[in-house]
Structures are given as C-alpha cells and as structure tokens.
Design a protein around this motif. Structure first.
Motif, PDB file in Angstrom:
ATOM      1  N   LEU A  83      58.937  51.634  13.515  1.00 30.06           N
ATOM      2  CA  LEU A  83      58.389  50.577  12.659  1.00 30.06           C
ATOM      3  C   LEU A  83      58.755  50.761  11.195  1.00 30.06           C
TER       4      LEU A  83
ATOM      5  N   LEU B 247      61.188  48.458   9.453  1.00 28.74           N
ATOM      6  CA  LEU B 247      60.769  47.155   8.952  1.00 28.74           C
ATOM      7  C   LEU B 247      60.196  47.237   7.538  1.00 28.74           C
TER       8      LEU B 247
ATOM      9  N   ARG C  49      62.326  40.308  10.199  1.00 32.12           N
ATOM     10  CA  ARG C  49      61.947  40.313  11.623  1.00 32.12           C
ATOM     11  C   ARG C  49      60.462  40.643  11.809  1.00 32.12           C
TER      12      ARG C  49
ATOM     13  N   GLU D 124      58.397  39.344  13.662  1.00 35.85           N
ATOM     14  CA  GLU D 124      57.979  39.276  15.074  1.00 35.85           C
ATOM     15  C   GLU D 124      58.042  40.639  15.760  1.00 35.85           C
ATOM     16  N   LEU D 125      58.704  41.611  15.152  1.00 41.18           N
ATOM     17  CA  LEU D 125      58.719  42.963  15.711  1.00 41.18           C
ATOM     18  C   LEU D 125      57.419  43.707  15.401  1.00 41.18           C
TER      19      LEU D 125
ATOM     20  N   ARG E  12      51.483  43.233  17.431  1.00 40.24           N
ATOM     21  CA  ARG E  12      52.007  42.897  18.761  1.00 40.24           C
ATOM     22  C   ARG E  12      51.691  43.990  19.780  1.00 40.24           C
TER      23      ARG E  12
ATOM     24  N   SER F 175      54.921  52.383  17.045  1.00 36.66           N
ATOM     25  CA  SER F 175      55.550  51.575  18.085  1.00 36.66           C
ATOM     26  C   SER F 175      55.795  52.439  19.309  1.00 36.66           C
TER      27      SER F 175
ATOM     28  N   GLY G 252      64.088  50.385  22.538  1.00 40.44           N
ATOM     29  CA  GLY G 252      65.211  49.619  23.073  1.00 40.44           C
ATOM     30  C   GLY G 252      66.043  50.475  24.003  1.00 40.44           C
TER      31      GLY G 252
END
Length: 110
Positions: free
Chosen positions: A20, A23, A62, A64-65, A73, A105, A109
């Motif tokens: 995270l 970001l 971003r 939305e991450l 989220r 997080s 990925g």
C-alpha cells in the motif's frame, strides 16, 4: 482518553504495508495532524481518515486499490493501536490523539 488539541486537531501516526505504501509516495509511516471533527461536526473517525488520505495524502490516481464503496477495500487489514479494527467498530472508530493506524494489504498480484 485524550482529547483534541486546543486548535481542534489530532496528531496520529498512519502506516502502510504490504504494498500500500506505493499508493502513498512510498511512505511507510506518516505523522499526520487531522481535524478533530469531520465535515458534519462529528468526532473524526476512521471513515473520515480514509477520505482524508484519499483526497489530500494519496498522490497515486489508483484510489480503487485502497477504497471500494467509500470504505477500505476487502483484503486490507486495518489495525488501530495494534488491534483489529473489527474489535474497535471498524470505520466508526473515533480517532484519539496519538493513535497508530496501520493499513496492511493482504492482496498480492501474480
């Protein structure tokens, strides 16, 4: 219980882990001073902090991450003073002077 300072602000520490920090300009730990009350005059809570982080701290487009449907989220653990936020009322937790809020997080990925 500590109250907001005379100027109505609260000093807290916010940390990011598990990717995270990307970001947030690769900053893992931020010392922030936030308003003691939200837009509606209620005591500042985690929901306000998340909006504040997205609107004023996060430079990465971003969002939305980090957020989904105006909350953190799924797949992001939130610890408030080393306790799971689910034990503290989640985004309704009212932030106190000196709180340490960690966003981790668990999504990777591949």
């Amino acid at each position: 219980m500590s109250e907001a300072k005379n100027d109505g602000t609260i000093a807290i520490t916010v940390e990011f882990s598990g990717g995270l920090e990307m970001l947030f300009s690769n900053e893992r730990k931020l010392s922030l001073t936030i308003p003691g009350k939200d837009e509606n005059g209620a005591k500042t809570n985690i929901a306000f902090l998340v909006r504040h982080l997205c609107n004023t701290v996060m430079k990465d487009p971003r969002k939305e991450l980090f957020v989904l449907d105006d909350t953190v989220r799924p797949g992001i653990l939130v610890l408030i003073n080393d306790a799971d936020w689910e034990l503290e009322g989640e985004d309704k937790y009212e932030i106190e002077e000196g709180d340490n809020i960690l966003f981790v997080s668990t999504l990777h990925g591949g």
